[in-house]
Design an enzyme around this catalytic site. Sequence first.
Site, PDB file in Angstrom:
ATOM      1  N   GLN A 132     -22.209  28.878 -18.383  1.00 16.46           N
ATOM      2  CA  GLN A 132     -23.247  29.655 -18.195  1.00 16.46           C
ATOM      3  C   GLN A 132     -24.427  29.143 -19.175  1.00 16.46           C
ATOM      4  OE1 GLN A 132     -24.206  29.998 -16.168  1.00 16.46           O
ATOM      5  NE2 GLN A 132     -23.082  30.826 -14.147  1.00 16.46           N
ATOM      6  N   ASP A 158     -15.873  30.687 -22.601  1.00 15.69           N
ATOM      7  CA  ASP A 158     -15.794  30.021 -21.384  1.00 15.69           C
ATOM      8  C   ASP A 158     -17.543  30.148 -21.375  1.00 15.69           C
ATOM      9  OD1 ASP A 158     -17.212  29.885 -18.334  1.00 15.69           O
ATOM     10  OD2 ASP A 158     -16.202  31.374 -18.241  1.00 15.69           O
ATOM     11  N   CYS A 193     -17.582  36.179  -8.548  1.00 13.77           N
ATOM     12  CA  CYS A 193     -16.560  36.092  -9.234  1.00 13.77           C
ATOM     13  C   CYS A 193     -15.957  37.107 -10.526  1.00 13.77           C
ATOM     14  CB  CYS A 193     -16.262  34.711  -9.786  1.00 13.77           C
ATOM     15  SG  CYS A 193     -16.519  33.757  -7.863  1.00 13.77           S
ATOM     16  N   HIS A 222     -15.783  35.616 -15.945  1.00 12.34           N
ATOM     17  CA  HIS A 222     -15.670  34.735 -14.275  1.00 12.34           C
ATOM     18  C   HIS A 222     -14.111  35.049 -14.383  1.00 12.34           C
ATOM     19  CE1 HIS A 222     -15.327  32.022 -11.359  1.00 12.34           C
ATOM     20  NE2 HIS A 222     -16.955  32.189 -11.743  1.00 12.34           N
ATOM     21  N   LYS A 247     -23.296  22.548 -13.828  1.00 17.55           N
ATOM     22  CA  LYS A 247     -24.180  23.590 -13.686  1.00 17.55           C
ATOM     23  C   LYS A 247     -24.895  23.248 -14.428  1.00 17.55           C
ATOM     24  CE  LYS A 247     -21.123  27.684 -12.261  1.00 17.55           C
ATOM     25  NZ  LYS A 247     -20.151  28.940 -13.045  1.00 17.55           N
TER      26      LYS A 247
HETATM   27  C1  LIG Z   1     -19.162  29.144 -12.468  1.00 15.59           C
HETATM   28  C2  LIG Z   1     -18.564  29.439 -13.639  1.00 15.59           C
HETATM   29  C3  LIG Z   1     -17.010  29.089 -14.329  1.00 15.59           C
HETATM   30  C4  LIG Z   1     -16.435  29.092 -13.420  1.00 15.59           C
HETATM   31  O1  LIG Z   1     -16.870  27.037 -13.136  1.00 15.59           O
HETATM   32  P1  LIG Z   1     -16.101  26.219 -12.428  1.00 15.59           P
HETATM   33  O2  LIG Z   1     -16.600  24.809 -12.258  1.00 15.59           O
HETATM   34  O3  LIG Z   1     -16.259  26.476 -10.972  1.00 15.59           O
HETATM   35  O4  LIG Z   1     -15.034  25.945 -12.351  1.00 15.59           O
HETATM   36  C5  LIG Z   1     -15.810  29.805 -14.710  1.00 15.59           C
HETATM   37  N1  LIG Z   1     -17.670  30.655 -15.501  1.00 15.59           N
HETATM   38  C6  LIG Z   1     -18.488  31.125 -15.293  1.00 15.59           C
HETATM   39  C7  LIG Z   1     -18.994  32.111 -16.583  1.00 15.59           C
HETATM   40  C8  LIG Z   1     -19.244  30.760 -14.459  1.00 15.59           C
HETATM   41  O5  LIG Z   1     -20.397  30.897 -14.646  1.00 15.59           O
END
Ligand SMILES: *Cc1c(COP(=O)(O)O)cnc(C)c1O
Length: 407
Positions: A203, A200, A364, A123, A226
Amino acid sequence: MIPLDPQKYRPDFPILSRKVNGKPMIYLDNAASAQAPKCVVETIEHIYYNAKANVHRGVHCLSQEATANMEASRERVRRFINAESTDEVIFTRGTTEAINLVASSYGELLEAGDEVILTVMEHHSNIVPWQLLQQRRGIVIKVVPCDERGVLDIEEYKRLFTPRTRVVLVCHVSNVLGTINPVTEMAAIAHEHGAVVCIDGAQAVSHLKVDVQEIGADFYAFSSHKMYGPTGIGILYGRRELLEKMPPYQGGGEMIGHVSFSGTTWAELPFKFEAGTPDYVDAAALIKAIDYMEDTGIGRIAAHEEALLHYTTERLLQIPDLRIYGTAPGKAAVISFLLGNAHHYDTGILLDQLGIEVRTGHHCAQPLMERFGIEGTVRASFALYNTFDEADAFVEGVKRVNAMLNV
Ligand SMILES: *Cc1c(COP(=O)(O)O)cnc(C)c1O
């Protein structure tokens, strides 16, 4: 394991009974933000009506309650991801801020010519902070490629290491392809080369049981919104030994030991990284979101989403000209697709007319779009409250849209 019946859970999410463009809403944009159950919203409302007060600095009752909530939330998160200590749980605004914290602060420990490895499916929030660091400190960025299915090339990953490799950046689950990356194996390889790994998890946490110690994560970032929680709060897990070596990220209240014009000292972990008033209301509500997921059972949620994924994918593939991006074995419940020559944007607009909320665009992840030679996709993503009837309606909707756009 008793299969999850989404009808039992839907009443907890009043938003699901609203209409969009005169049609019953079908919400399939869960990978961008999942809806929050009543218990989360009610906690926020309760605090605003009864208990709103700043944390840490107060001797009065309300402030002490707020502090207790904040620290209870930290402990709940610690248990959720199995961190060793609450000192390793830092509240941020979200995944993006968590990764920026690592890039800025751990980045201070890197020198010109030091290398970081990231993957083609990151992302933007796990790419751009490292590009900023590249501009500031002259680090080198290397990229792990993926194949047509969206599976990372682990042999190439191993070849990218040099004695200068310091950090590996990888998403646990791709927000576009649904690929679940072998983060435990990748962390072990990074450690063999003396590098740290920053994962990260935006998800992952609502779909997989995450154990940061088992994975061997040095940093692990995720967002509350999320995972059925409130917006505006997220978490950075960091291994204590690393956090202790790192300079503060932002300066201000809460993060200091003692401030003097002849020199200022920092607070202990985790407060060293939490400058300013934290999001104490959402921290309390986040406890409810985690309870809700764990009471439902993350394994049951995952099994339900997987059943929806297979059911929907099989039916979508019967539509002529429909191409799915992301076909890695065992992928998460995200379906990115394109219809013939139709623009993803047009497909999204027409689905919205039918009450179906999907995401369109580059998600993104523009470097990943470039990898596949496209500008964007239409993405449907499932959550615990989605039903098979909704999956049917979605497939019917895509068929109608295809007939309109690809004649
Ligand atoms: C949504 C997302 C982000 C960013 O998250 P924020 O809540 O906008 O800071 C980063 N990495 C992944 C894989 C995402 O799905």
